[in-house]
Design a protein around this motif. Structure first.
Motif, PDB file in Angstrom:
ATOM      1  N   UNK A  38      18.178  -0.465  11.299  1.00  0.00           N
ATOM      2  CA  UNK A  38      19.169  -0.612  10.233  1.00  0.00           C
ATOM      3  C   UNK A  38      18.802  -1.786   9.326  1.00  0.00           C
ATOM      4  N   UNK A  39      18.447  -2.922   9.931  1.00  0.00           N
ATOM      5  CA  UNK A  39      18.094  -4.085   9.119  1.00  0.00           C
ATOM      6  C   UNK A  39      16.801  -3.862   8.341  1.00  0.00           C
ATOM      7  N   UNK A  40      15.861  -3.127   8.911  1.00  0.00           N
ATOM      8  CA  UNK A  40      14.654  -2.787   8.160  1.00  0.00           C
ATOM      9  C   UNK A  40      14.993  -1.910   6.964  1.00  0.00           C
ATOM     10  N   UNK A  41      15.895  -0.952   7.167  1.00  0.00           N
ATOM     11  CA  UNK A  41      16.330  -0.110   6.056  1.00  0.00           C
ATOM     12  C   UNK A  41      17.015  -0.906   4.974  1.00  0.00           C
ATOM     13  N   UNK A 119      18.008   6.848   6.924  1.00  0.00           N
ATOM     14  CA  UNK A 119      19.424   7.039   6.615  1.00  0.00           C
ATOM     15  C   UNK A 119      20.027   5.755   6.044  1.00  0.00           C
ATOM     16  N   UNK A 120      19.658   4.610   6.634  1.00  0.00           N
ATOM     17  CA  UNK A 120      20.144   3.332   6.120  1.00  0.00           C
ATOM     18  C   UNK A 120      19.589   3.052   4.731  1.00  0.00           C
ATOM     19  N   UNK A 121      18.309   3.308   4.548  1.00  0.00           N
ATOM     20  CA  UNK A 121      17.675   3.092   3.244  1.00  0.00           C
ATOM     21  C   UNK A 121      18.370   3.895   2.154  1.00  0.00           C
ATOM     22  N   UNK A 122      18.690   5.143   2.449  1.00  0.00           N
ATOM     23  CA  UNK A 122      19.340   5.988   1.450  1.00  0.00           C
ATOM     24  C   UNK A 122      20.762   5.526   1.168  1.00  0.00           C
ATOM     25  N   UNK A 123      21.502   5.165   2.237  1.00  0.00           N
ATOM     26  CA  UNK A 123      22.898   4.761   2.057  1.00  0.00           C
ATOM     27  C   UNK A 123      23.006   3.454   1.288  1.00  0.00           C
ATOM     28  N   UNK A 124      22.201   2.463   1.669  1.00  0.00           N
ATOM     29  CA  UNK A 124      22.263   1.159   1.014  1.00  0.00           C
ATOM     30  C   UNK A 124      21.477   1.167  -0.294  1.00  0.00           C
ATOM     31  N   UNK A 125      20.374   1.903  -0.322  1.00  0.00           N
ATOM     32  CA  UNK A 125      19.546   1.944  -1.526  1.00  0.00           C
ATOM     33  C   UNK A 125      20.274   2.521  -2.725  1.00  0.00           C
ATOM     34  N   UNK A 126      21.120   3.525  -2.496  1.00  0.00           N
ATOM     35  CA  UNK A 126      21.891   4.083  -3.620  1.00  0.00           C
ATOM     36  C   UNK A 126      22.786   3.017  -4.231  1.00  0.00           C
ATOM     37  N   UNK A 127      23.461   2.245  -3.367  1.00  0.00           N
ATOM     38  CA  UNK A 127      24.300   1.158  -3.878  1.00  0.00           C
ATOM     39  C   UNK A 127      23.455   0.137  -4.631  1.00  0.00           C
TER      40      UNK A 127
END
Length: 287
Positions: A38-41, A119-127
């Protein structure tokens, strides 16, 4: 500066809540071994967002002045469209944010630890990408210099601190009220960005009416005065506003504010969000 602070605060808190929900769910389901992913994402999402912001800032610098104005105007109007969509999306669906993230994370868990990272990259990256675009457009609308950047950094830092406090149960915050009122403020800020975009397209010769002023109050509201700077930072008030800018601002802010108020406060009251969950529970959603 104030507009960028508000954008950084709101968008940063959204991202912080997303991260908090993911971390809490992994802890609750006994998959703490995946927290590193998660932190890497998150780190990758931050890097991509910073690269996107740098591209927006420095990419057009080698172009002609007219091309820069055309790009600034077009991207500012695009930012307003995305910001408006985001505000209404959050108002309508934020109460389901936690369950949606749980579903995505459950699907990612079947694909292994790298699927969790994606999944984390996509969720946080969009923001992050949305935030970079909004901040860039708002900075252009409110003026150059270091103040817009400082406002954005302070807003993001405050969001991180609040998000961590909510996750640890140390901060009590009514998220429904926070996002409702900041959403309304963002509508006004977006109206200023739209006006700025219209101005840039007029300067580039793409839109007409650049010489037709609706009002000129620069004599009573000097742009270099403290109150002129304050109004510029809050609502992007241009002392020399063209008729097209004035019509566009009014046509956007008035109906959008009305529909937003109807969406947020016009329906039946939603259950109040839990504002200070214990550390082993998930942070409050926005319902």
């Amino acid at each position: 500066m104030l507009a960028n602070f508000l954008i950084g605060l709101r968008e940063g808190l959204e991202a912080a809540l997303v991260v908090g929900i993911l971390l809490a769910y992994l802890t609750k389901t006994g998959r703490r071994d995946l927290i590193r992913q998660v932190w890497l994402g998150v780190a990758l999402a931050v890097g991509v967002s910073l690269a996107f912001g740098a591209l927006l800032t420095f990419g057009p610098s080698e172009l002609s002045e007219r091309a820069e104005e055309a790009i600034a105007g077009t991207l500012s109007i695009l930012a307003v469209a995305l910001l408006t969509w985001m505000i209404f999306w959050m108002a309508r669906t934020a109460r389901h944010l936690r369950s949606d993230l749980h579903g995505r994370l459950d699907a990612a868990l079947t694909g292994g630890r790298w699927a969790v990272l994606v999944a984390t990259l996509l969720a946080v990256g969009r923001e992050g990408l949305e935030t970079a675009l909004f901040l860039w457009a708002a900075a252009g609308a409110t003026g150059s210099g270091t103040r817009p950047l400082l406002g954005a950094v302070l807003g993001l830092a405050t969001a991180v601190a609040l998000g961590w406090g909510i996750y640890r149960g140390a901060v009590a915050l009514n998220l429904r009220s926070f996002f409702a009122w900041t959403g309304l403020a963002l509508v006004v800020i977006a109206g200023g960005v739209l006006s700025y975009g219209i101005h840039e397209l007029q300067e580039a010769g793409i839109l007409p009416g650049g010489e037709s002023l609706a009002f000129d109050i620069s004599a009573v509201l000097p742009p270099e005065s403290w109150y002129g700077t304050l109004l510029k930072g809050l609502v992007n008030l241009d002392p020399t506003t063209t008729w097209l800018q004035a019509v566009a601002w009014t046509a956007y802010v008035v109906p959008t504010s009305w529909f937003y108020i109807r969406t947020v406060w016009g329906g039946p009251a939603a259950p109040r969000a839990e504002v200070n969950p214990p550390a082993d529970r998930e942070p409050a959603t926005i319902a």
